[in-house]
Design an enzyme around this catalytic site. Structure first.
Site, PDB file in Angstrom:
ATOM      1  N   CYS A 114      -9.785  -1.885   1.113  1.00  8.30           N
ATOM      2  CA  CYS A 114      -8.805  -2.414   1.385  1.00  8.30           C
ATOM      3  C   CYS A 114      -9.252  -3.689   2.106  1.00  8.30           C
ATOM      4  CB  CYS A 114      -7.956  -1.576   2.474  1.00  8.30           C
ATOM      5  SG  CYS A 114      -6.645  -1.927   3.135  1.00  8.30           S
TER       6      CYS A 114
ATOM      7  N   GLY B  90       0.746  -1.341  -0.028  1.00  4.90           N
ATOM      8  CA  GLY B  90      -0.082  -0.092   0.041  1.00  4.90           C
ATOM      9  C   GLY B  90       0.691   1.273   0.175  1.00  4.90           C
TER      10      GLY B  90
ATOM     11  N   CYS C 284      -6.012  -8.106  -3.139  1.00  3.42           N
ATOM     12  CA  CYS C 284      -5.301  -6.826  -2.631  1.00  3.42           C
ATOM     13  C   CYS C 284      -6.052  -5.871  -3.570  1.00  3.42           C
ATOM     14  CB  CYS C 284      -3.818  -7.101  -2.819  1.00  3.42           C
ATOM     15  SG  CYS C 284      -3.020  -5.672  -2.332  1.00  3.42           S
TER      16      CYS C 284
END
Ligand code: DGL
Length: 282
Positions: free
Chosen positions: A192, A51, A81
């Site tokens: 997320c 991230g 992801c």
């Protein structure tokens, strides 16, 4: 395609990769929606987090994860992801010859279908938000919708630590969410893998009138639709198998993994796909 070949594909597992163990929230939803499917999961724990990394690096990591899963004979790849989905999906679709499903499109589609005010909030890692992937996906569906995005980097370590509720987590959530709450959004996309664990706190801060869209749930339901439309559901599998691979294993990962999946994982294997160049020589 002849019948034996089609059956072979039907019986093949679904491959799922994530930057770490967060993607187990997607596996949890897949198990609920598709209990008959075999699943092979790869968590790139040696290189997590994605991230905060650059697009170039995330694409390179996504390619090596995909190669590993394809070597296991998967019929479909799920990029669990959000960061990898945001950045590397076009490149994976281009390079590999199997269906590749990311989490952005399903989440965007659900959000666009439920908003009444035409204002949607999206939260995710800095790389996901900087990529504008959710914003673009929502605007492609309906260009009149306004998207308000916010990176919430501390949510990942909070979920990893199990600090999903309580005073400190709420204060942090308020700090992140109050600016987008004030924009008049009626839908918030949890963009997320880790955020479904913080749902209660996010709900408390945002209030009951906001619809929370869980990309993991939407992705599982889209995969079910795709497999059934293509007649690729594994229907005769009463004892579905799951295999879990990590690129690094530590005690922390093992204990946190069960929390993300919602059940204890019997066996995790370590796999070295990272290569000698990115590891220090000991
Ligand atoms: N899996 C990542 C995502 O969904 C969160 C963890 C990371 O930064 O690698 O964006």
């Amino acid at each position: 395609m002849n019948e034996p070949m089609k059956n072979e594909i039907k019986n093949a597992p679904i491959g799922v990769f994530d930057s770490g163990i967060g993607g187990l929230t997607v596996v949890k939803e897949l198990i609920k929606s598709l209990p008959g499917e075999d699943i092979i999961y790869l968590g790139d724990t040696a290189r997590v987090p994605y991230g905060t990394k650059s697009g170039r690096t995330i694409i390179a990591y996504s390619h090596s994860n995909t190669e590993f899963l394809i070597s296991k004979g998967i019929k479909l790849l799920v990029v669990a992801c959000n960061t990898a989905s945001s950045v590397s999906l076009p490149s994976l679709k281009n390079e590999f010859d199997i269906p590749v499903i990311g989490v952005i499109e399903p989440g965007a589609r659900k959000a666009a279908s439920v908003t009444k005010t035409g204002k949607i909030g999206v939260i995710g890692t800095p790389s996901t938000i900087n990529s504008s992937a959710y914003k673009q996906a929502i605007e492609n569906i309906n260009s009149e919708i306004e998207v308000f995005s916010k990176a919430c980097p501390l949510f990942v370590p909070l979920a990893d630590e199990g600090w999903t509720e309580g005073e400190i987590t709420e204060r942090i959530a308020e700090q992140y969410l109050n600016p987008i709450k004030d924009t008049g959004i009626d839908v918030l996309v949890l963009g997320c893998t880790h955020y479904p664990l913080l749902k209660q706190t996010i709900r408390k801060v945002m209030g009951n009138q906001i619809t929370l869209v869980d990309s993991a749930q939407e992705t599982a339901s889209q995969i079910k639709d795709i497999l059934s439309k293509e007649n690729l559901l594994n229907k005769n599998n009463s004892q579905s198998k799951r295999e879990f691979y990590l690129t690094d294993i530590s005690d922390t990962f093992l204990s946190v993994a069960g929390r993300f999946l919602g059940e204890k994982i019997a066996k995790i294997e370590m796999v070295d796909i990272v290569g000698t160049t990115t590891r220090p020589s000991l």
